[in-house]
Design an enzyme around this catalytic site. Structure first.
Site, PDB file in Angstrom:
ATOM      1  N   CYS A 150       0.816  -1.228   0.000  1.00 48.87           N
ATOM      2  CA  CYS A 150       0.000   0.000   0.000  1.00 48.87           C
ATOM      3  C   CYS A 150       0.847   1.275   0.000  1.00 48.87           C
ATOM      4  CB  CYS A 150      -0.942   0.012   1.196  1.00 48.87           C
ATOM      5  SG  CYS A 150      -2.264  -1.190   1.028  1.00 48.87           S
TER       6      CYS A 150
HETATM    7  N1  COA Z   1     -20.024  -8.744   8.618  1.00 49.82           N
HETATM    8  C1  COA Z   1     -20.435  -8.936   9.881  1.00 49.82           C
HETATM    9  N2  COA Z   1     -19.600  -9.163  10.903  1.00 49.82           N
HETATM   10  C2  COA Z   1     -18.286  -9.234  10.632  1.00 49.82           C
HETATM   11  C3  COA Z   1     -17.790  -9.052   9.346  1.00 49.82           C
HETATM   12  C4  COA Z   1     -18.719  -8.827   8.296  1.00 49.82           C
HETATM   13  N3  COA Z   1     -18.318  -8.638   7.047  1.00 49.82           N
HETATM   14  N4  COA Z   1     -16.461  -9.173   9.372  1.00 49.82           N
HETATM   15  C5  COA Z   1     -16.110  -9.407  10.644  1.00 49.82           C
HETATM   16  N5  COA Z   1     -17.225  -9.453  11.412  1.00 49.82           N
HETATM   17  C6  COA Z   1     -17.306  -9.715  12.850  1.00 49.82           C
HETATM   18  C7  COA Z   1     -16.080 -10.443  13.354  1.00 49.82           C
HETATM   19  O1  COA Z   1     -16.189 -11.826  13.166  1.00 49.82           O
HETATM   20  C8  COA Z   1     -16.055 -10.046  14.809  1.00 49.82           C
HETATM   21  O2  COA Z   1     -16.987 -10.830  15.506  1.00 49.82           O
HETATM   22  P1  COA Z   1     -16.691 -11.283  17.042  1.00 49.82           P
HETATM   23  O3  COA Z   1     -16.573 -10.017  17.797  1.00 49.82           O
HETATM   24  O4  COA Z   1     -17.876 -12.098  17.362  1.00 49.82           O
HETATM   25  O5  COA Z   1     -15.418 -12.052  16.959  1.00 49.82           O
HETATM   26  C9  COA Z   1     -16.572  -8.609  14.781  1.00 49.82           C
HETATM   27  O6  COA Z   1     -17.315  -8.467  13.558  1.00 49.82           O
HETATM   28  C10 COA Z   1     -15.470  -7.590  14.790  1.00 49.82           C
HETATM   29  O7  COA Z   1     -14.513  -7.970  13.797  1.00 49.82           O
HETATM   30  P2  COA Z   1     -13.109  -7.259  13.652  1.00 49.82           P
HETATM   31  O8  COA Z   1     -12.344  -7.918  12.545  1.00 49.82           O
HETATM   32  O9  COA Z   1     -12.447  -7.175  15.005  1.00 49.82           O
HETATM   33  O10 COA Z   1     -13.602  -5.825  13.180  1.00 49.82           O
HETATM   34  P3  COA Z   1     -12.821  -4.453  13.197  1.00 49.82           P
HETATM   35  O11 COA Z   1     -13.597  -3.474  13.946  1.00 49.82           O
HETATM   36  O12 COA Z   1     -11.390  -4.621  13.544  1.00 49.82           O
HETATM   37  O13 COA Z   1     -12.914  -4.027  11.660  1.00 49.82           O
HETATM   38  C11 COA Z   1     -11.468  -3.921   9.762  1.00 49.82           C
HETATM   39  C12 COA Z   1     -12.303  -4.797  10.660  1.00 49.82           C
HETATM   40  C13 COA Z   1     -10.753  -4.793   8.747  1.00 49.82           C
HETATM   41  C14 COA Z   1     -12.361  -2.929   9.056  1.00 49.82           C
HETATM   42  C15 COA Z   1     -10.424  -3.116  10.612  1.00 49.82           C
HETATM   43  O14 COA Z   1      -9.769  -3.985  11.490  1.00 49.82           O
HETATM   44  C16 COA Z   1      -9.404  -2.403   9.792  1.00 49.82           C
HETATM   45  O15 COA Z   1      -9.698  -1.568   8.972  1.00 49.82           O
HETATM   46  N6  COA Z   1      -8.117  -2.653  10.086  1.00 49.82           N
HETATM   47  C17 COA Z   1      -7.026  -2.009   9.441  1.00 49.82           C
HETATM   48  C18 COA Z   1      -6.936  -2.570   8.070  1.00 49.82           C
HETATM   49  C19 COA Z   1      -5.851  -1.959   7.251  1.00 49.82           C
HETATM   50  O16 COA Z   1      -5.524  -0.820   7.326  1.00 49.82           O
HETATM   51  N7  COA Z   1      -5.291  -2.773   6.432  1.00 49.82           N
HETATM   52  C20 COA Z   1      -4.334  -2.345   5.533  1.00 49.82           C
HETATM   53  C21 COA Z   1      -4.594  -3.124   4.322  1.00 49.82           C
HETATM   54  S1  COA Z   1      -3.596  -2.531   3.095  1.00 49.82           S
END
Ligand code: COA
Length: 372
Positions: free
Chosen positions: A156
């Site tokens: 990225c």
């Molecule tokens: N729909 C519904 N629920 C979902 C889901 C979806 N698509 N995806 C995950 N969940 C659930 C998870 O299973 C988890 O459930 P639990 O609490 O029962 O275990 C809950 O929602 C929270 O999931 P989590 O992965 O901890 O969510 P988050 O708040 O961390 O958000 C991202 C996820 C990916 C949006 C976030 O972590 C993020 O943006 N991280 C940084 C990513 C980044 O910058 N990456 C760089 C890539 S280049």
């Protein structure tokens, strides 16, 4: 030494969009299909049932509302879940070069330049569709450019690392007119069958023209300083590569596509990026009160809100830290460049800003610019 400047930018946006509702409907149909096909193994506790995704979760966790993709029917086919992209012959322009060229043409027009005036092409992207010849060299040929070209990959952060490489060469005099092009076909390496990440990415291509400031034909941004940093992490990883056929059991393995531990990335990258930008600005004698705009990597709205607040020392006012991720999702290295391209034309001479991208590696790159 010459002062480098950004003299033009271009964005290629694919025609097809996928809304969160469309994405979730396809994912849930896929999950139902998977759960039916694997009912016995799920009942025996051998594998886990796939839970449904939710458009509300996607928007509240990321701020993303839709994404552009090169081809949506394959992505939304519950039995497939990845795009259909026609294989091209070796005599045709490859797909990354094609969309990259589109962005380059717009950027060169904005700079008042033509391809023949270019003497460096860097194709800086998080994936390249083949090992060699470099996509950058194909783009160089199609542009009619001289000099030399090469591909680079810092995930990225590729675009800002590419800008640093080009700016350094312009500063030292080894090149005169550079294009840093970032064609990102993220739909090819996103795992659309995993609800934790299926909403994250979108496709796009961006291009940035860099020249000596004294050569600029019109409005431009002086590149005062660039700074890049890396720190190894496995929290964003893709194990696909040229040794694939040498390994056993590689048919449909999860780690052949994008994988991340989103929570950890969120927690670890925030301080890394905030400190990086603060130290870069301090090192150059810039204070946060001088900053008119912050163009950040576009992965997550909450992340950007946090970084924007840290960098400015206050909550950014509307427009000061523009987000484009609601429309484009995470376009990997292209995100901060789309934000810059679409939200910099109104700045006045003397206005200062910072472009910053960050991601896998970990990697972070920042570019301090001033509207001339
Ligand atoms: N729909 C519904 N629920 C979902 C889901 C979806 N698509 N995806 C995950 N969940 C659930 C998870 O299973 C988890 O459930 P639990 O609490 O029962 O275990 C809950 O929602 C929270 O999931 P989590 O992965 O901890 O969510 P988050 O708040 O961390 O958000 C991202 C996820 C990916 C949006 C976030 O972590 C993020 O943006 N991280 C940084 C990513 C980044 O910058 N990456 C760089 C890539 S280049």
């Amino acid at each position: 030494m010459h002062m480098p400047a950004i003299t033009g930018t271009g964005v290629f946006t694919p025609k097809e969009t996928v809304t969160n509702d469309e994405l979730v409907a396809a994912f849930n149909a896929h999950a139902d299909l998977f759960n039916t096909e694997n009912a016995e193994a799920i009942a025996a506790g051998e594998i886990e049932a796939k839970p449904h995704s939710s458009a509300e979760f996607i928007f509240s966790a990321s701020g993303i509302e839709q994404r552009y993709v090169m081809e949506k029917s394959g992505v939304l086919d519950p039995a497939r879940m990845y795009p259909h992209l026609r294989e091209r012959s070796d005599e045709e322009v490859s797909i990354m070069a094609e969309i990259g060229l589109d962005a380059c043409t717009t950027a060169l027009e904005a700079a008042g330049r033509t391809g023949v005036e270019v003497d460096l092409v860097i194709c800086a992207a998080s994936n390249h569709e083949r090992a060699y010849p470099a996509i950058a060299i194909e783009i160089q040929k199609e542009l009619g450019a001289g000099g030399f070209a090469f591909d680079m990959n810092v995930a990225c952060s590729s675009a800002t690392f590419g800008i640093q490489a080009a700016a350094d060469m312009i500063r030292s005099g080894s090149v005169r007119c550079a294009v840093v092009v970032s064609p990102e076909i993220t739909s090819g390496h996103l795992e659309w069958r995993d609800r934790d990440c299926h909403f994250i990415f979108g496709d796009v291509a961006t291009a940035v023209v860099l020249e000596r400031a004294e050569d600029a034909q019109g409005a431009h941004f002086l590149v005062h300083s660039t700074r890049c940093a890396t720190q190894f992490s496995n929290n964003i990883r893709n194990n696909n590569g040229f040794l694939r056929r040498t390994r056993d059991a590689m048919e449909d393995r999860r780690d052949m596509q994008f994988m991340q531990n989103g929570r950890k990335v969120f927690k670890e990258v925030l301080p890394l990026v905030s400190t990086h930008i603060a130290e870069h600005m301090t090192g150059e004698g810039w204070s946060s009160d001088e900053l008119k705009r912050v163009w950040l990597h576009q992965a997550n709205k909450a992340m950007n809100d946090f970084i924007g607040k840290k960098v400015l020392g206050r909550t950014p006012e509307a427009g000061e830290q523009p987000n484009i991720l609601q429309d484009y999702a995470n376009t990997s290295s292209a995100g901060s460049i789309i934000a810059f391209s679409q939200n910099s034309g109104d700045l006045a001479p003397g206005d200062k800003g910072v472009i910053c991208s960050f991601g896998a590696g970990y990697s972070v790159g920042s570019v301090l610019v001033e509207r001339a």
